[in-house]
Design a protein around this motif. Structure first.
Motif, PDB file in Angstrom:
ATOM      1  N   VAL A  82       9.772  -5.407   1.175  1.00 41.47           N
ATOM      2  CA  VAL A  82       9.544  -4.628  -0.057  1.00 41.47           C
ATOM      3  C   VAL A  82      10.177  -5.353  -1.246  1.00 41.47           C
ATOM      4  O   VAL A  82       9.527  -5.574  -2.275  1.00 41.47           O
ATOM      5  N   LEU A  83      11.444  -5.752  -1.103  1.00 45.87           N
ATOM      6  CA  LEU A  83      12.141  -6.427  -2.205  1.00 45.87           C
ATOM      7  C   LEU A  83      11.543  -7.813  -2.454  1.00 45.87           C
ATOM      8  O   LEU A  83      11.503  -8.273  -3.595  1.00 45.87           O
TER       9      LEU A  83
ATOM     10  N   GLN B   5       7.179  -6.176  12.642  1.00 48.31           N
ATOM     11  CA  GLN B   5       7.718  -5.194  11.695  1.00 48.31           C
ATOM     12  C   GLN B   5       7.134  -3.807  11.979  1.00 48.31           C
ATOM     13  O   GLN B   5       7.864  -2.817  12.030  1.00 48.31           O
ATOM     14  N   ALA B   6       5.812  -3.745  12.199  1.00 44.40           N
ATOM     15  CA  ALA B   6       5.156  -2.462  12.512  1.00 44.40           C
ATOM     16  C   ALA B   6       5.753  -1.862  13.785  1.00 44.40           C
ATOM     17  O   ALA B   6       6.023  -0.654  13.843  1.00 44.40           O
ATOM     18  N   TYR B   7       5.991  -2.701  14.789  1.00 40.52           N
ATOM     19  CA  TYR B   7       6.545  -2.218  16.060  1.00 40.52           C
ATOM     20  C   TYR B   7       7.904  -1.556  15.836  1.00 40.52           C
ATOM     21  O   TYR B   7       8.144  -0.439  16.294  1.00 40.52           O
TER      22      TYR B   7
ATOM     23  N   SER C 278      -1.987  -2.084   2.371  1.00 36.94           N
ATOM     24  CA  SER C 278      -1.795  -1.189   1.218  1.00 36.94           C
ATOM     25  C   SER C 278      -0.326  -0.866   0.915  1.00 36.94           C
ATOM     26  O   SER C 278      -0.034  -0.063   0.049  1.00 36.94           O
ATOM     27  N   HIS C 279       0.610  -1.464   1.668  1.00 42.03           N
ATOM     28  CA  HIS C 279       2.035  -1.254   1.394  1.00 42.03           C
ATOM     29  C   HIS C 279       2.757  -2.594   1.340  1.00 42.03           C
ATOM     30  O   HIS C 279       2.187  -3.619   1.681  1.00 42.03           O
ATOM     31  N   ALA C 280       4.045  -2.539   0.995  1.00 47.50           N
ATOM     32  CA  ALA C 280       4.858  -3.759   0.965  1.00 47.50           C
ATOM     33  C   ALA C 280       5.544  -3.983   2.317  1.00 47.50           C
ATOM     34  O   ALA C 280       6.510  -4.723   2.422  1.00 47.50           O
ATOM     35  N   PHE C 281       5.066  -3.281   3.339  1.00 49.18           N
ATOM     36  CA  PHE C 281       5.537  -3.475   4.716  1.00 49.18           C
ATOM     37  C   PHE C 281       4.361  -3.164   5.632  1.00 49.18           C
ATOM     38  O   PHE C 281       3.371  -2.576   5.199  1.00 49.18           O
TER      39      PHE C 281
END
Length: 315
Positions: A84-85, A103-105, A178-181
């Motif tokens: 995100v940062l 990261q999703a996991y 659609s997100h920063a992660f």
């Protein structure tokens, strides 16, 4: 000529993360409150973990479970915030497939761990109030460790099937997330394959775990309340209930954000994108931010531990 090469590059092994679309000029300003919250979460949960490890009066089941909650909150934040940062500060939007799936996991696993830890804490309060004399003999250190390992294993194994399948899918649609992660539900939208299993399985997991956890927590509090009402002395009744207040607040914070996010996804189809994005940040940052605050306000032992910690240099 440069564009097709770039497109080719992103289609092979990269996804593109997204900050706040249309607000790129103020990304630096948006990052300030997020960074403040990030640091607060690290300090708050880090302090809780340090106190519980350092203070022998906090070596009790209740505080061991609180340490698990703090560690989970740190995990969620440390997994989510660096990308995100990176997007908000450096406009570093590219992320490799492997890094994205990992990261999703961790994000999804830790959300289920949080639900499991809250359930374990309800069990702890249930034993403490229903069987106060046998509390330490029932909840031994070994039992607490087994519960912790069970919570972790359940979450880790339940998320694995859908994340493993992400590695097999071809990604030929737009590579913009659609997100920063990275979130599983975000990634599968970009897959050019049959994603029926990946759509249905998470719904089953949410119902079988998060919803079931909530129902068991609710039932255990019904039994706790029944027990408390049977206590003759009003003072003792208030004292017993007071030990549950922090936990109840944490449950509300967690489940209200879960319900809020679910409602936005299900019924907020026409809501502006920024509402969806902001809600996802609230979901990931609000519980980890609030939990240490709740426990340091409501728990005398944690309060005195914090006072001792910060008055150390003057002594």
């Amino acid at each position: 000529p440069a564009r097709p090469a770039m497109w080719l590059n992103t289609t092979t092994s990269l996804f593109l993360l997204t900050g706040f679309p249309g607000m790129e000029k103020v990304h630096h300003w948006i990052s300030i409150p997020l960074f403040v919250v990030y640091i607060s979460i690290l300090l708050g949960n880090g302090t809780l973990l340090f106190l519980i490890k350092d203070d022998h009066s906090l070596h009790e089941p209740m505080y061991y479970f609180l340490a698990m909650l703090a560690a989970t909150d740190l995990g969620v934040t440390l997994t989510t915030m660096p990308t995100v940062l990176g997007v908000l500060w450096l406009n570093h939007r590219e992320i490799g497939h492997q890094a994205c799936f990992s990261q999703a996991y961790f994000i999804h696993t830790l959300s289920i761990v949080e639900s499991g830890v809250l359930l374990a804490m309800a069990y702890d309060r249930f034993i403490a109030i229903r069987n106060p004399l046998r509390y330490t003999s029932i909840l031994t250190n070994t039992k607490v460790m087994k519960i912790g390992m069970g919570v972790l294993t359940r979450a880790g194994l339940s998320i694995m099937p859908i994340i493993i399948r992400l590695h097999w899918f071809p990604y030929c649609r737009s590579h913009v997330l659609s997100h920063a992660f990275c979130l599983h539900q975000d990634v599968i939208k970009l897959a050019c394959a049959d994603i029926t299993f990946n759509r249905l399985y998470p719904v089953v997991v949410v119902f079988a775990m998060v919803l079931l956890d909530f129902l068991i927590i609710f039932f255990s509090y019904f039994l706790i309340l029944k027990t408390v009402m049977g206590i003759a002395s009003g003072e003792e009744r208030a004292k017993a209930l007071n030990t549950c207040v922090s936990h109840i607040c944490c449950i509300l914070v967690f489940y209200v954000t879960v319900v809020g996010l679910t409602f936005i996804h299900r019924f907020g189809k026409h809501a502006p994108r920024v509402v969806h994005i902001t809600m996802s940040y609230i979901y990931f940052l609000f519980p980890p931010f609030m939990n240490p605050v709740i426990y340091s306000i409501k728990t005398k032992q944690i309060q005195s531990g914090i006072i001792r910690l910060f008055s150390l240099p003057n002594s």
